[in-house]
Design a protein around this motif. Structure first.
Motif, mmCIF file in Angstrom:
data_model
loop_
_atom_site.group_PDB
_atom_site.id
_atom_site.type_symbol
_atom_site.label_atom_id
_atom_site.label_comp_id
_atom_site.label_asym_id
_atom_site.label_seq_id
_atom_site.Cartn_x
_atom_site.Cartn_y
_atom_site.Cartn_z
ATOM 1 N N ARG A 140 37.522 42.409 25.091
ATOM 2 C CA ARG A 140 36.539 42.164 26.146
ATOM 3 C C ARG A 140 35.638 40.968 25.853
ATOM 4 N NH1 ARG A 140 34.173 47.816 28.463
ATOM 5 N NH2 ARG A 140 36.082 48.436 29.542
ATOM 6 N N LEU A 141 35.268 40.786 24.607
ATOM 7 C CA LEU A 141 34.404 39.665 24.260
ATOM 8 C C LEU A 141 35.124 38.330 24.473
ATOM 9 C CD1 LEU A 141 31.659 38.793 23.215
ATOM 10 C CD2 LEU A 141 32.550 39.013 20.890
ATOM 11 N N ALA A 142 36.362 38.247 24.048
ATOM 12 C CA ALA A 142 37.145 37.024 24.261
ATOM 13 C C ALA A 142 37.381 36.791 25.751
ATOM 14 C CB ALA A 142 38.479 37.119 23.524
ATOM 15 N N LEU A 143 37.560 37.858 26.510
ATOM 16 C CA LEU A 143 37.746 37.729 27.950
ATOM 17 C C LEU A 143 36.479 37.187 28.616
ATOM 18 C CD1 LEU A 143 39.553 38.154 30.400
ATOM 19 C CD2 LEU A 143 38.697 40.499 30.518
ATOM 20 N N ALA A 144 35.331 37.705 28.208
ATOM 21 C CA ALA A 144 34.065 37.218 28.756
ATOM 22 C C ALA A 144 33.880 35.733 28.430
ATOM 23 C CB ALA A 144 32.901 38.034 28.213
ATOM 24 N N ASN A 145 34.212 35.347 27.218
ATOM 25 C CA ASN A 145 34.109 33.948 26.814
ATOM 26 C C ASN A 145 35.031 33.062 27.655
ATOM 27 O OD1 ASN A 145 33.232 31.765 25.156
ATOM 28 N ND2 ASN A 145 35.167 31.921 24.040
ATOM 29 N N ALA A 146 36.244 33.519 27.882
ATOM 30 C CA ALA A 146 37.199 32.740 28.664
ATOM 31 C C ALA A 146 36.744 32.599 30.115
ATOM 32 C CB ALA A 146 38.575 33.396 28.607
ATOM 33 N N VAL A 147 36.200 33.660 30.681
ATOM 34 C CA VAL A 147 35.718 33.600 32.063
ATOM 35 C C VAL A 147 34.544 32.636 32.171
ATOM 36 C CG1 VAL A 147 34.590 34.944 33.876
ATOM 37 C CG2 VAL A 147 36.595 35.867 32.715
ATOM 38 N N LEU A 148 33.653 32.675 31.211
ATOM 39 C CA LEU A 148 32.525 31.739 31.229
ATOM 40 C C LEU A 148 32.991 30.300 31.050
ATOM 41 C CD1 LEU A 148 29.852 33.779 29.278
ATOM 42 C CD2 LEU A 148 29.941 33.316 31.723
ATOM 43 N N ASN A 149 34.044 30.097 30.274
ATOM 44 C CA ASN A 149 34.616 28.756 30.135
ATOM 45 C C ASN A 149 35.184 28.268 31.465
ATOM 46 O OD1 ASN A 149 33.991 28.334 27.459
ATOM 47 N ND2 ASN A 149 35.920 29.169 26.708
ATOM 48 N N ILE A 150 35.809 29.166 32.214
ATOM 49 C CA ILE A 150 36.331 28.799 33.530
ATOM 50 C C ILE A 150 35.191 28.397 34.453
ATOM 51 C CG2 ILE A 150 37.431 29.721 35.611
ATOM 52 C CD1 ILE A 150 39.300 31.291 33.742
ATOM 53 N N LEU A 151 34.091 29.140 34.400
ATOM 54 C CA LEU A 151 32.934 28.781 35.226
ATOM 55 C C LEU A 151 32.377 27.414 34.844
ATOM 56 C CD1 LEU A 151 31.101 32.217 35.449
ATOM 57 C CD2 LEU A 151 32.458 31.081 37.207
ATOM 58 N N ALA A 152 32.382 27.102 33.558
ATOM 59 C CA ALA A 152 31.919 25.786 33.106
ATOM 60 C C ALA A 152 32.850 24.681 33.610
ATOM 61 C CB ALA A 152 31.830 25.755 31.587
ATOM 62 N N VAL A 153 34.135 24.942 33.631
ATOM 63 C CA VAL A 153 35.100 23.964 34.145
ATOM 64 C C VAL A 153 34.865 23.729 35.637
ATOM 65 C CG1 VAL A 153 37.549 23.603 34.664
ATOM 66 C CG2 VAL A 153 36.866 24.401 32.411
ATOM 67 N N ILE A 154 34.626 24.799 36.371
ATOM 68 C CA ILE A 154 34.369 24.669 37.804
ATOM 69 C C ILE A 154 33.112 23.834 38.042
ATOM 70 C CG2 ILE A 154 33.711 25.956 39.874
ATOM 71 C CD1 ILE A 154 35.579 28.207 38.835
ATOM 72 N N THR A 155 32.082 24.093 37.255
ATOM 73 C CA THR A 155 30.841 23.337 37.393
ATOM 74 C C THR A 155 31.071 21.857 37.084
ATOM 75 O OG1 THR A 155 29.559 25.272 36.756
ATOM 76 C CG2 THR A 155 28.455 23.148 36.609
ATOM 77 N N GLY A 156 31.803 21.570 36.030
ATOM 78 C CA GLY A 156 32.092 20.178 35.679
ATOM 79 C C GLY A 156 32.884 19.466 36.761
ATOM 80 N N ALA A 179 32.883 20.249 39.936
ATOM 81 C CA ALA A 179 31.993 20.087 41.089
ATOM 82 C C ALA A 179 31.060 18.891 40.893
ATOM 83 C CB ALA A 179 31.184 21.365 41.311
ATOM 84 N N LEU A 180 30.585 18.694 39.677
ATOM 85 C CA LEU A 180 29.739 17.532 39.398
ATOM 86 C C LEU A 180 30.517 16.231 39.563
ATOM 87 C CD1 LEU A 180 27.765 18.832 36.301
ATOM 88 C CD2 LEU A 180 26.839 18.318 38.562
ATOM 89 N N ALA A 181 31.771 16.223 39.141
ATOM 90 C CA ALA A 181 32.590 15.025 39.287
ATOM 91 C C ALA A 181 32.837 14.719 40.765
ATOM 92 C CB ALA A 181 33.915 15.199 38.554
ATOM 93 N N VAL A 182 33.119 15.753 41.540
ATOM 94 C CA VAL A 182 33.349 15.559 42.973
ATOM 95 C C VAL A 182 32.074 15.061 43.647
ATOM 96 C CG1 VAL A 182 33.817 16.782 45.134
ATOM 97 C CG2 VAL A 182 35.249 17.186 43.130
#
Length: 66
Positions: A36-52, A54-57
């Motif tokens: 679960r901890l690794a899953l939470a980390n991976a999901v938060l990484n996906i959110l960071a990618v989405i944010t990045g 969106a900033l580029a767009v």
């Protein structure tokens, strides 16, 4: 848009794409291991990618001038 800005944008998008592939791989591995901890980390990484991405767009659309 200057050539330097275009190069920076392409680098940002390529980095985001690589991070997205890596994050999806991490999600699959965490789910397989039922970590679960690794899953939470991976999901938060996906959110960071989405944010990045969106900033580029936003910078391409001209919403952010420096």
């Amino acid at each position: 848009m200057t050539s330097f800005a275009k190069l920076r944008l392409l680098f940002s998008l390529a980095t985001s794409a690589f991070a997205a592939v890596n994050a999806v791989s991490d999600v699959r591995e965490a789910r397989r291991e039922k970590d679960r901890l690794a899953l939470a980390n991976a999901v938060l990484n996906i959110l960071a990618v989405i944010t990045g991405a969106a900033l580029a767009v936003r910078s391409v659309r001209g919403g952010e001038e420096k």
